[in-house]
Design an enzyme around this catalytic site. Structure first.
Site, short mmCIF file in Angstrom:
data_model
loop_
_atom_site.label_atom_id
_atom_site.label_comp_id
_atom_site.label_asym_id
_atom_site.label_seq_id
_atom_site.Cartn_x
_atom_site.Cartn_y
_atom_site.Cartn_z
N SER A 197 10.62 -11.75 14.04
CA SER A 197 11.74 -10.96 14.54
C SER A 197 12.35 -11.61 15.77
O SER A 197 11.66 -12.27 16.55
CB SER A 197 11.20 -9.57 14.91
OG SER A 197 12.14 -8.88 15.69
N ALA A 198 13.64 -11.36 15.96
CA ALA A 198 14.31 -11.84 17.17
C ALA A 198 13.75 -11.18 18.42
O ALA A 198 14.02 -11.62 19.54
CB ALA A 198 15.81 -11.58 17.07
N TYR A 248 4.88 -3.89 19.12
CA TYR A 248 5.39 -4.39 17.85
C TYR A 248 5.80 -5.86 18.00
O TYR A 248 5.38 -6.73 17.24
CB TYR A 248 6.60 -3.55 17.38
CG TYR A 248 7.43 -4.25 16.34
CD1 TYR A 248 6.96 -4.39 15.04
CD2 TYR A 248 8.67 -4.82 16.66
CE1 TYR A 248 7.71 -5.06 14.09
CE2 TYR A 248 9.41 -5.49 15.72
CZ TYR A 248 8.93 -5.62 14.43
OH TYR A 248 9.66 -6.30 13.50
N LYS A 299 4.09 -9.56 16.51
CA LYS A 299 4.81 -10.62 15.79
C LYS A 299 4.59 -11.97 16.48
O LYS A 299 4.32 -12.99 15.82
CB LYS A 299 6.32 -10.32 15.73
CG LYS A 299 6.69 -9.14 14.87
CD LYS A 299 6.51 -9.45 13.40
CE LYS A 299 6.85 -8.30 12.49
NZ LYS A 299 6.41 -8.50 11.10
N ASN A 355 19.45 -8.28 13.10
CA ASN A 355 19.46 -6.86 12.72
C ASN A 355 19.86 -6.68 11.25
O ASN A 355 21.06 -6.58 10.95
CB ASN A 355 20.42 -6.08 13.63
CG ASN A 355 19.92 -5.98 15.06
OD1 ASN A 355 19.66 -6.98 15.72
ND2 ASN A 355 19.74 -4.76 15.54
N ASN A 364 0.83 -1.22 0.00
CA ASN A 364 0.00 0.00 0.00
C ASN A 364 0.87 1.27 0.00
O ASN A 364 0.35 2.37 0.05
CB ASN A 364 -0.99 0.01 1.18
CG ASN A 364 -0.29 0.11 2.52
OD1 ASN A 364 0.94 0.18 2.59
ND2 ASN A 364 -1.06 0.12 3.59
#
Ligand code: UDP
Length: 333
Positions: A123-124, A147, A151, A177, A31
């Site tokens: 994500s870690a 956030y 996840k 990262n 988007n």
């Protein structure tokens, strides 16, 4: 054809390049809320192939249904989502709504269409801060911000989905990262405003756009007192998605994988590597710790090496070289 949601974003765009190089036909749905269509042109320029792209919000069920009826999608990589940790603390409802709704909508339409191969961009940050290092995939899970929780919640939704129907093949990729850029300098990371993450911040200090870096914490129990992270070249990360796609083609269920290098680098080591790669000084001041940060975080990458036959190839010097190359092109416009 592989549908890549958020394919115009930082990791998404590099993954589209890697997918295309590996022979996959790629369809981007984005988007452009935090990216631009020019990024898609950049992908085409690098690959020499035209990339299918639809401007669509993954939360829009009608748009997703139309997309699945128009294109022969047989697998999905889901990147689309809000990703700023600090902003997620200020706007938790927006983060939960957008990230979880998009995953639910996407999976609902996939289910309807009988498409059950999915790679999810995790994500870690889903690992609890008190785990011993390096982190393997069985480390304890738990987050400190919306956030991260979004996840982890989506990971759980996908596990439940796979339990409900053994036809699903799902890989949860937990990124460490990601930094750097495609070696051409045509695509890279372009955060709007002042970057929150270390690498784009350092790039802009080296270019002179920002005066100096604030090093958040110099009294951590690490060799030089600054925070240690597992930085991974975004093209290595992109290749990890290609391998994961191959893996899930003959696998049923859900499997989580760490995508990192397994090597820790401190803030000051990164600064020095960037100065070397760019030939520019990166002035810094030592500052207080940033709330919520941990001292050290790096991956045990054994599972990805064994099951995906994947291992990061690039070192920190190459990450800085390619990141700097992109930064210079970005500034020239
Ligand atoms: N960091 C820093 N100054 C900055 C941004 C980050 O010293 O302006 C440090 C931060 O404390 C951490 C490392 O750099 O030790 C990586 O931070 P980043 O936000 O890039 O990633 P994350 O904290 O999510 O691992």
């Amino acid at each position: 054809m592989i549908l890549v949601t958020g394919g115009a974003g930082f990791i998404g765009s590099h993954t589209c390049v890697a997918l295309s190089a590996a022979g996959y036909d790629v369809l981007i749905a984005d988007n452009f809320s935090n990216s631009s269509p020019e990024r898609v042109d950049g992908i085409s320029e690098i690959t020499g192939k035209s990339i299918h792209c639809v401007r669509a919000d993954v939360c829009d069920r009608g748009a997703m249904e139309e997309l699945f009826s128009r294109y022969p999608v047989d697998g999905v990589i889901h990147f689309a989502g809000f990703k700023a940790v600090g902003e997620s603390v200020a706007k938790p409802l927006e983060y939960y709504r957008n990230n979880i709704d998009s995953a639910l909508t996407l999976c609902g339409v996939m289910s309807e269409r009988g498409v059950r191969k999915l790679i999810f961009s995790s994500s870690a940050t889903v690992y609890r801060a008190d785990n011993p290092m390096p982190l393997d995939e069985n480390a304890l899970l738990g987050c400190t911000n919306p956030y991260g929780w979004s996840k982890l919640m989506i990971e759980q939704i996908l596990r439940d989905l796979a339990l409900s129907d053994p036809g699903w093949s799902i890989a949860l990729l937990r990124y460490f990262n990601p930094i750097g850029a495609h070696e051409s300098g045509i695509i890279g990371e372009d955060p709007s405003g002042i970057p929150n993450n270390l690498f784009p911040f350092v790039s802009r200090v080296a270019s002179g756009e920002i005066r100096k870096l604030h090093v958040f914490g110099s009294d951590y129990p690490t060799p030089d007192g600054t925070g240690v992270r597992d930085y991974i070249h975004v093209m290595d990360l992109a290749e990890g998605h290609v391998r994961a796609l191959g893996y899930i083609s003959s696998f049923s269920g859900v499997e989580a994988f760490n995508l990192g290098t397994g090597k820790g680098t401190s803030v000051l080591e990164l600064v020095r590597a960037f100065e070397k790669a760019s030939g520019r000084p990166v002035p810094y001041v030592l500052d207080d710790r940033r709330p919520g940060d941990i001292a050290v975080c790096y991956a045990n990458t054994g599972k990805a090496e064994e099951k995906l036959q994947w291992k990061a190839r690039y070192g920190i010097g190459e990450m800085c070289r390619d990141g700097w190359n992109w930064e210079m092109r970005r500034r020239k416009g």
